[in-house]
Write an enzyme that holds these catalytic residues in place. Structure first.
Site, PDB file in Angstrom:
ATOM      1  N   CYS A  19      47.234  60.365  48.555  1.00 26.06           N
ATOM      2  CA  CYS A  19      47.359  59.890  47.180  1.00 26.06           C
ATOM      3  C   CYS A  19      48.498  60.622  46.464  1.00 26.06           C
ATOM      4  O   CYS A  19      49.656  60.434  46.799  1.00 26.06           O
ATOM      5  CB  CYS A  19      46.017  60.053  46.463  1.00 26.06           C
ATOM      6  SG  CYS A  19      45.886  59.190  44.895  1.00 26.06           S
ATOM      7  N   HIS A  20      48.182  61.502  45.507  1.00 25.97           N
ATOM      8  CA  HIS A  20      49.193  62.301  44.806  1.00 25.97           C
ATOM      9  C   HIS A  20      49.484  63.623  45.516  1.00 25.97           C
ATOM     10  O   HIS A  20      50.341  64.378  45.079  1.00 25.97           O
ATOM     11  CB  HIS A  20      48.750  62.587  43.367  1.00 25.97           C
ATOM     12  CG  HIS A  20      48.849  61.415  42.447  1.00 25.97           C
ATOM     13  ND1 HIS A  20      47.920  60.407  42.447  1.00 25.97           N
ATOM     14  CD2 HIS A  20      49.772  61.087  41.510  1.00 25.97           C
ATOM     15  CE1 HIS A  20      48.258  59.508  41.524  1.00 25.97           C
ATOM     16  NE2 HIS A  20      49.379  59.891  40.947  1.00 25.97           N
TER      17      HIS A  20
END
Length: 168
Positions: free
Chosen positions: A103-104
């Site tokens: 994800c991030h």
């Protein structure tokens, strides 16, 4: 059996920490939660899980770990501005340790400058950041390039976990 550290700060995506963490433990690996400070409760952004940091980033040594896992959510933003975190990730990469971000999570890799020339994926919202860091972006559930493993979202966790376990 490998030693696996999770780089964690408040606001991580709950399942992106919980599921890989449980999978590493179930596979018999030693897991350590590395936070900005030791002994601090770190809460997931959805509030379904919380963990206490086992050790602070300024006490940790790259040589003790085989892999570094970086869950997504808003936690990577807090981690990437910490010089010790960036140095730790750079050193882990130089030593060829597995570095996995979902994800991030790749934001920390971007700040450490380790995605240049690599194939990578991430949450779509940081796709341009990944490209600007010199990586080739692929919209796939998991991308493995050497020691670096990246995934997009919670739905990609099974592939993400599978590839980490394959590398260990």
């Amino acid at each position: 059996m490998a030693n696996v550290c999770f780089l964690l700060a408040d606001g991580y995506e709950d399942s992106e920490m919980k599921n890989p963490y449980e999978a590493m433990n179930e596979a018999g690996h030693n897991t350590v939660i590395v936070g900005l400070e030791k002994g601090v409760e770190l809460k997931g952004k959805k509030g379904t899980v919380s963990y206490v940091s086992d050790i602070s980033i300024n006490e940790v040594s790259v040589s003790e770990y085989n892999a570094v896992i970086i869950p997504g959510g808003s936690a990577p933003e807090a981690l990437r501005v910490n010089d010790e975190v960036i140095d730790f990730v750079k050193q882990a990469n130089e030593k060829g340790k597995v570095i996995a971000g979902i994800c991030h999570g790749p934001q920390v890799m971007i700040s450490a400058g380790i995605l240049k020339g690599k194939n990578s994926t991430s949450f779509i919202g940081i796709r341009d950041d990944v490209k600007n860091a010199g990586a080739t972006f692929s919209d796939e559930e998991v991308v493995v390039d050497g020691n670096i493993i990246t995934s997009r979202t919670p739905k990609d966790e099974p592939a993400f976990i599978r590839e980490i376990l394959n590398k260990l």
